[in-house]
Write an enzyme that holds these catalytic residues in place. Structure first.
Site, PDB file in Angstrom:
ATOM      1  N   GLU A  60       0.809  -1.223   0.000  1.00 10.89           N
ATOM      2  CA  GLU A  60       0.000   0.000   0.000  1.00 10.89           C
ATOM      3  C   GLU A  60       0.840   1.270   0.000  1.00 10.89           C
ATOM      4  O   GLU A  60       0.421   2.287  -0.564  1.00 10.89           O
ATOM      5  CB  GLU A  60      -0.975   0.006   1.183  1.00 10.89           C
ATOM      6  CG  GLU A  60      -2.160  -0.924   1.024  1.00 10.89           C
ATOM      7  CD  GLU A  60      -1.880  -2.353   1.454  1.00 10.89           C
ATOM      8  OE1 GLU A  60      -0.781  -2.605   1.970  1.00 10.89           O
ATOM      9  OE2 GLU A  60      -2.753  -3.225   1.276  1.00 10.89           O
ATOM     10  N   HIS A 129     -11.620  -3.957   8.852  1.00 14.34           N
ATOM     11  CA  HIS A 129     -12.117  -3.791   7.479  1.00 14.34           C
ATOM     12  C   HIS A 129     -13.357  -2.896   7.456  1.00 14.34           C
ATOM     13  O   HIS A 129     -14.185  -3.016   6.564  1.00 14.34           O
ATOM     14  CB  HIS A 129     -12.465  -5.140   6.843  1.00 14.34           C
ATOM     15  CG  HIS A 129     -11.280  -5.998   6.531  1.00 14.34           C
ATOM     16  ND1 HIS A 129     -10.524  -6.606   7.501  1.00 14.34           N
ATOM     17  CD2 HIS A 129     -10.704  -6.333   5.347  1.00 14.34           C
ATOM     18  CE1 HIS A 129      -9.553  -7.304   6.919  1.00 14.34           C
ATOM     19  NE2 HIS A 129      -9.637  -7.153   5.637  1.00 14.34           N
TER      20      HIS A 129
END
Lengths: 325, 344
Positions: A60, A129
């Protein structure tokens, strides 16, 4: 008008931007053959090839950095961070590089990049999440933060974000992806920093973001039957914020509730409340301001607890009644 | 396949040349006599800039801090010598040398930036750690260790998508090689065969952490193998040696054969920044490395007399004094313009 889902509207914006400008490319985890974890780029790999729909390793920081570097050298990258939670791994590149490069270099560089990412809870994916981290980015000068709540807004705002010469954090919502709404086929732009009044009403101003906009509109429907008219205001771009319509609305209604899914502590609601309190609308307030936000708790897994952690339609109805009575 | 180094680190971290080439091998013919002198002067200009920077700080004429690359000049000038106009640079917090060695650099604009003036490269908003010259594809120094490494992936991708034969020089230190950003960046550049040259300036210390304590391998370049790219360790105080390994790496990058990891062994003569008491190393160690002064070494290669050598340094000091005069005569940024340049 033709109807599309929110995710289809995003895909159409990506497709139209790529067709119109060879500098636009997509980069992220599983954006290629897989089509993106939520399908936002489905079919684009087949259409544009691996050179313009770039699948990455689980990196990321690398994805964000790749966007910064490509943007600095003439491209217009659109990155995807698969879940907003994972953007924590990208923070250095976004906060210390993307946001600051133009200013640090005396205004002589441009970083025209978009980083799309889905936030929000409601999918049973629990604490890692389900984050709503938009206000982290609102706090950083040099970043724009966009958070569409409808398919129409998603397409028009994404095309504007891709056109924009600044780094834009484009926050989608997992529960909105399957919602439907009218979306014109041709490319169109909704200017960034343009707050939208989603429903006109005279009793209470409800400033809501992302998934909370449809919930506020549902609450407004219910309350209308009882003679309470909510004015639902959607900032759409959280930073830089167009606060004038919010202030005008509060002057009209005399009451303000801010609804967002992110935790209340340090959340975007505080910024809205602060702007209103500093404005001429302060003198028009007839009731205390209410922030209806996610609880200050990691999103729990259990279905009942998960729902209880963020505002639901019934919560908005209850709090609105309390403010208006 | 990873190429092996011509130079390896000895047990005490000192560079140890495996062979001493004859003089004819030392000065690249393409430089010529004039080009070689020009490079010597460039190294002297960097040294003069940084010594002046240090002096201005101690006199209280600049504020903040600075990270001096005194002793590391050969790495910057040797690398730039193998590149050309249009290539890209991503630089570090210890980046004065690379910035001055880069194409079209102007020490006046650099000094003005260092002194926080409106006429500086970044209008005085960046300072020592953020000097960039975007027009010349110098994409800036970076205050974050390894902060430029992920960005170089994007620059490499951009070059590939635009189908040019540019290359990107991405500089970091031994400290940067231990960040996650290093891993993500080198891996991505390798899988996509991007034209990025990773230059690890191993100056033996990440602030106070010695290389030997921060790595369980003898050389940073050993890591290249794990990414499937060539890795080479070079005597970073030998400008010609740096240039030679860069020539190979640049040729591969321009030919679409992907990235290279180059480790330049060198030494930071000064402390990490202005607050460093240097309790982690001995004076003797510093002296040993100062005997490897890249500028004096190249002066010896060029067989310059003391008078000739000193003459070039006088030239460099003169240029830097003019840069200081320019900067002092330059305007301060205006407070009412503080918000300019946040957004395009």
């Amino acid at each position: 008008m033709r109807e599309l889902t929110y995710v289809e509207a995003i895909r159409e914006a990506l497709n139209q931007a790529m067709a119109a400008d060879p500098r636009v490319f997509l980069i992220g985890e599983d954006v290629g053959v897989y089509g993106g974890a939520f399908g936002a780029s489905a079919g684009l790999h087949q259409q544009y090839g691996a050179g313009r729909v770039v699948d990455t390793p689980i990196s990321e920081a690398g994805i964000a950095g790749a966007c910064v570097g490509a943007a600095l050298t003439g491209m217009r990258p659109v990155g995807e961070i698969q879940f907003m939670d994972f953007i924590t791994i990208s923070m250095e590149q976004l906060v210390l590089q993307a946001a600051k490069i133009r200013y640090m270099f005396g205004g002589k560089a441009t970083v025209p990049m978009v980083l799309r990412t889905p936030g929000g809870s409601g999918t049973g994916a629990a604490a890692q999440h389900s984050e709503s981290l938009e206000n982290w980015f609102v706090h950083i000068p040099g970043l724009k933060v966009v958070m569409p709540s409808t398919p129409y807004d998603a397409k028009g705002l994404l095309l504007s974000a891709i056109d924009d010469d600044n780094p834009v954090i484009f926050v989608e919502h997992k529960l909105l992806y399957k919602t439907k709404g009218p979306v014109p086929e041709e490319p169109y732009r909704i200017p960034l920093t343009q707050t939208d009044v989603k429903r006109v009403g005279q009793h209470l101003t409800v400033v809501a973001t992302s998934m909370m906009v449809p919930r506020a509109l549902q609450a407004a429907e219910q309350l209308a039957a009882e003679g309470i008219e909510l004015e639902v205001v959607d900032p759409r771009t959280l930073s830089p914020l167009d606060d004038a319509p919010i202030i005008r609305s509060v002057i009209k209604t005399g009451r303000l509730m801010v609804v967002h899914e992110a935790h209340r502590n340090g959340g975007f609601g505080g910024e809205i409340v602060g702007r209103v309190a500093e404005s001429e609308a302060f003198d028009y307030l007839e009731a205390p301001i209410k922030r209806l936000c996610g609880l200050d708790v990691p999103i729990p897994y259990n279905r009942t607890l998960e729902a209880a952690a963020v505002p639901q339609v019934a919560d908005i109805v209850r709090e609105a009644k309390a403010l208006v009575k | 396949m990873a190429t092996r180094s011509k130079v390896s680190a000895s047990a005490n971290g000192q560079p140890r040349a495996s062979k001493k080439p004859a003089r004819a091998d030392l000065i690249p013919t393409e430089w010529g006599e004039a080009g070689a002198i020009e490079r010597l002067r460039k190294m002297m200009l960097i040294r003069a800039f940084e010594e002046k920077a240090e002096e201005l700080f101690s006199l209280g004429r600049v504020h903040g801090t600075m990270h001096l690359s005194i002793g590391q000049e050969a790495s910057a000038v040797g690398a730039a010598s193998a590149l050309r106009v249009g290539d890209y640079l991503l630089n570090t917090h210890r980046g004065h040398g690379h910035c001055l060695a880069w194409f079209g650099s102007d020490e006046k604009l650099m000094m003005a930036e260092f002194m926080g003036k409106e006429s500086g490269y970044c209008r005085g908003r960046g300072g020592s750690m953020h000097i960039a010259n975007v027009d010349a594809n110098n994409l800036g120094a970076n205050g974050i260790v390894a902060g430029g490494l992920p960005i170089s992936v994007g620059v490499g991708l951009s070059i590939k998508q635009r189908a040019t034969d540019q290359v990107c020089l991405s500089v970091f230190g031994d400290g940067g090689a231990n960040t996650g950003a290093f891993h993500e960046s080198v891996n991505m550049a390798s899988i996509w065969q991007l034209p990025v040259i990773y230059l690890c300036e191993n100056n033996q210390y990440a602030m106070s952490m010695p290389m030997k304590k921060a790595f369980n391998i003898p050389q940073v370049s050993d890591r290249a193998k794990g990414y499937g790219i060539p890795g080479v360790t070079v005597d970073g105080n030998d400008i010609v040696a740096v240039y030679r390994v860069f020539q190979d790496a640049v040729a591969r990058a321009r030919a679409g054969q992907g990235p290279t990891l180059i480790e330049a062994l060198t030494y930071r003569w000064r402390g990490h920044s202005k607050s460093d008491k240097q309790a982690y190393r001995t004076r003797d160690e510093v002296k040993e490395w100062q005997a490897q002064d890249p500028i004096r070494r190249f002066g010896r290669v060029l067989k310059l007399s003391d008078a000739e050598f000193d003459g070039h340094r006088v030239w460099a000091d003169q240029r830097i004094n003019e840069a200081v005069a320019f900067s002092e005569a330059s305007a301060e940024p205006k407070i009412d313009q503080i918000l300019e340049g946040i957004f395009a």
